[in-house]
Scaffold this active site. Sequence first.
Site, mmCIF file in Angstrom:
data_model
loop_
_atom_site.group_PDB
_atom_site.id
_atom_site.type_symbol
_atom_site.label_atom_id
_atom_site.label_comp_id
_atom_site.label_asym_id
_atom_site.label_seq_id
_atom_site.Cartn_x
_atom_site.Cartn_y
_atom_site.Cartn_z
ATOM 1 N N SER A 114 14.727 23.266 22.338
ATOM 2 C CA SER A 114 14.524 24.050 23.556
ATOM 3 C C SER A 114 14.908 23.037 24.651
ATOM 4 O O SER A 114 15.078 21.710 24.435
ATOM 5 C CB SER A 114 12.875 24.257 23.765
ATOM 6 O OG SER A 114 12.655 24.699 25.212
ATOM 7 N N TYR A 119 4.266 21.860 23.585
ATOM 8 C CA TYR A 119 5.484 22.527 23.404
ATOM 9 C C TYR A 119 6.620 21.586 23.670
ATOM 10 O O TYR A 119 7.349 21.504 22.847
ATOM 11 C CB TYR A 119 5.688 23.700 24.380
ATOM 12 C CG TYR A 119 6.914 24.330 23.953
ATOM 13 C CD1 TYR A 119 6.922 25.490 22.992
ATOM 14 C CD2 TYR A 119 8.097 24.269 24.874
ATOM 15 C CE1 TYR A 119 8.299 26.101 22.649
ATOM 16 C CE2 TYR A 119 9.432 25.197 24.669
ATOM 17 C CZ TYR A 119 9.189 25.920 23.708
ATOM 18 O OH TYR A 119 10.161 26.698 23.129
#
Length: 204
Positions: free
Chosen positions: A85, A98
């Site tokens: 990401s 995350y």
Amino acid sequence: TCAADVSNTADVDRVVQTALSFGQGLHILVNNAGTDQPMAGVADLDPAVWNHVLSVNLTGPFLTMKATIPHMIEAGGGSIVNISSLAGLVNPQGLPAYCASKGGLISLSKQVAVDYGVSNVRCNVVCPGATMTEMFVGSMVPFAEACGVEIEDVFGTFARDIPLRRLSKPHEMAGLCSFLASDDASFLTAAVIPVDGGLSIERL
């Protein structure tokens, strides 16, 4: 399809054996399973949430690579594409689990590239920016409600910071993944590629 929990070793082994049952060997792995976290700083984050996010986003790819790399070596080589990401490269506020999981996946991918290049196993990383997946939209709905705004306004705020002025769609990741998996990318390994409409040029 073969549904599984990538954080569960038995499930991962079952998926790999299912793929091998077709009798064509195993040459390509794309790690795209992932999960998100509710916004919270480290001091406020539930350890159970931390463990869950790390188990899916980082331990999951570790387990799938551990299970598939020996078969790739046996087949003469292979290509691994790990979906990280933009949050693995920069740190949006309130996403410690995350960001840690996606940053860890980038580092793990580079390690695999270094360790198994001699066996013709390549490992590259795709770092999507904001993409209109079910998970992303689902995580933005409570955020919009908490802010008292419409979900379209949230998406518009994201888009304003992106040079292409829009969010991406899932299919816009597919072509790059296909390229990285193919022999056209035969000398490409350990690459970390943002697919973010140009956002990272302002953030990195």
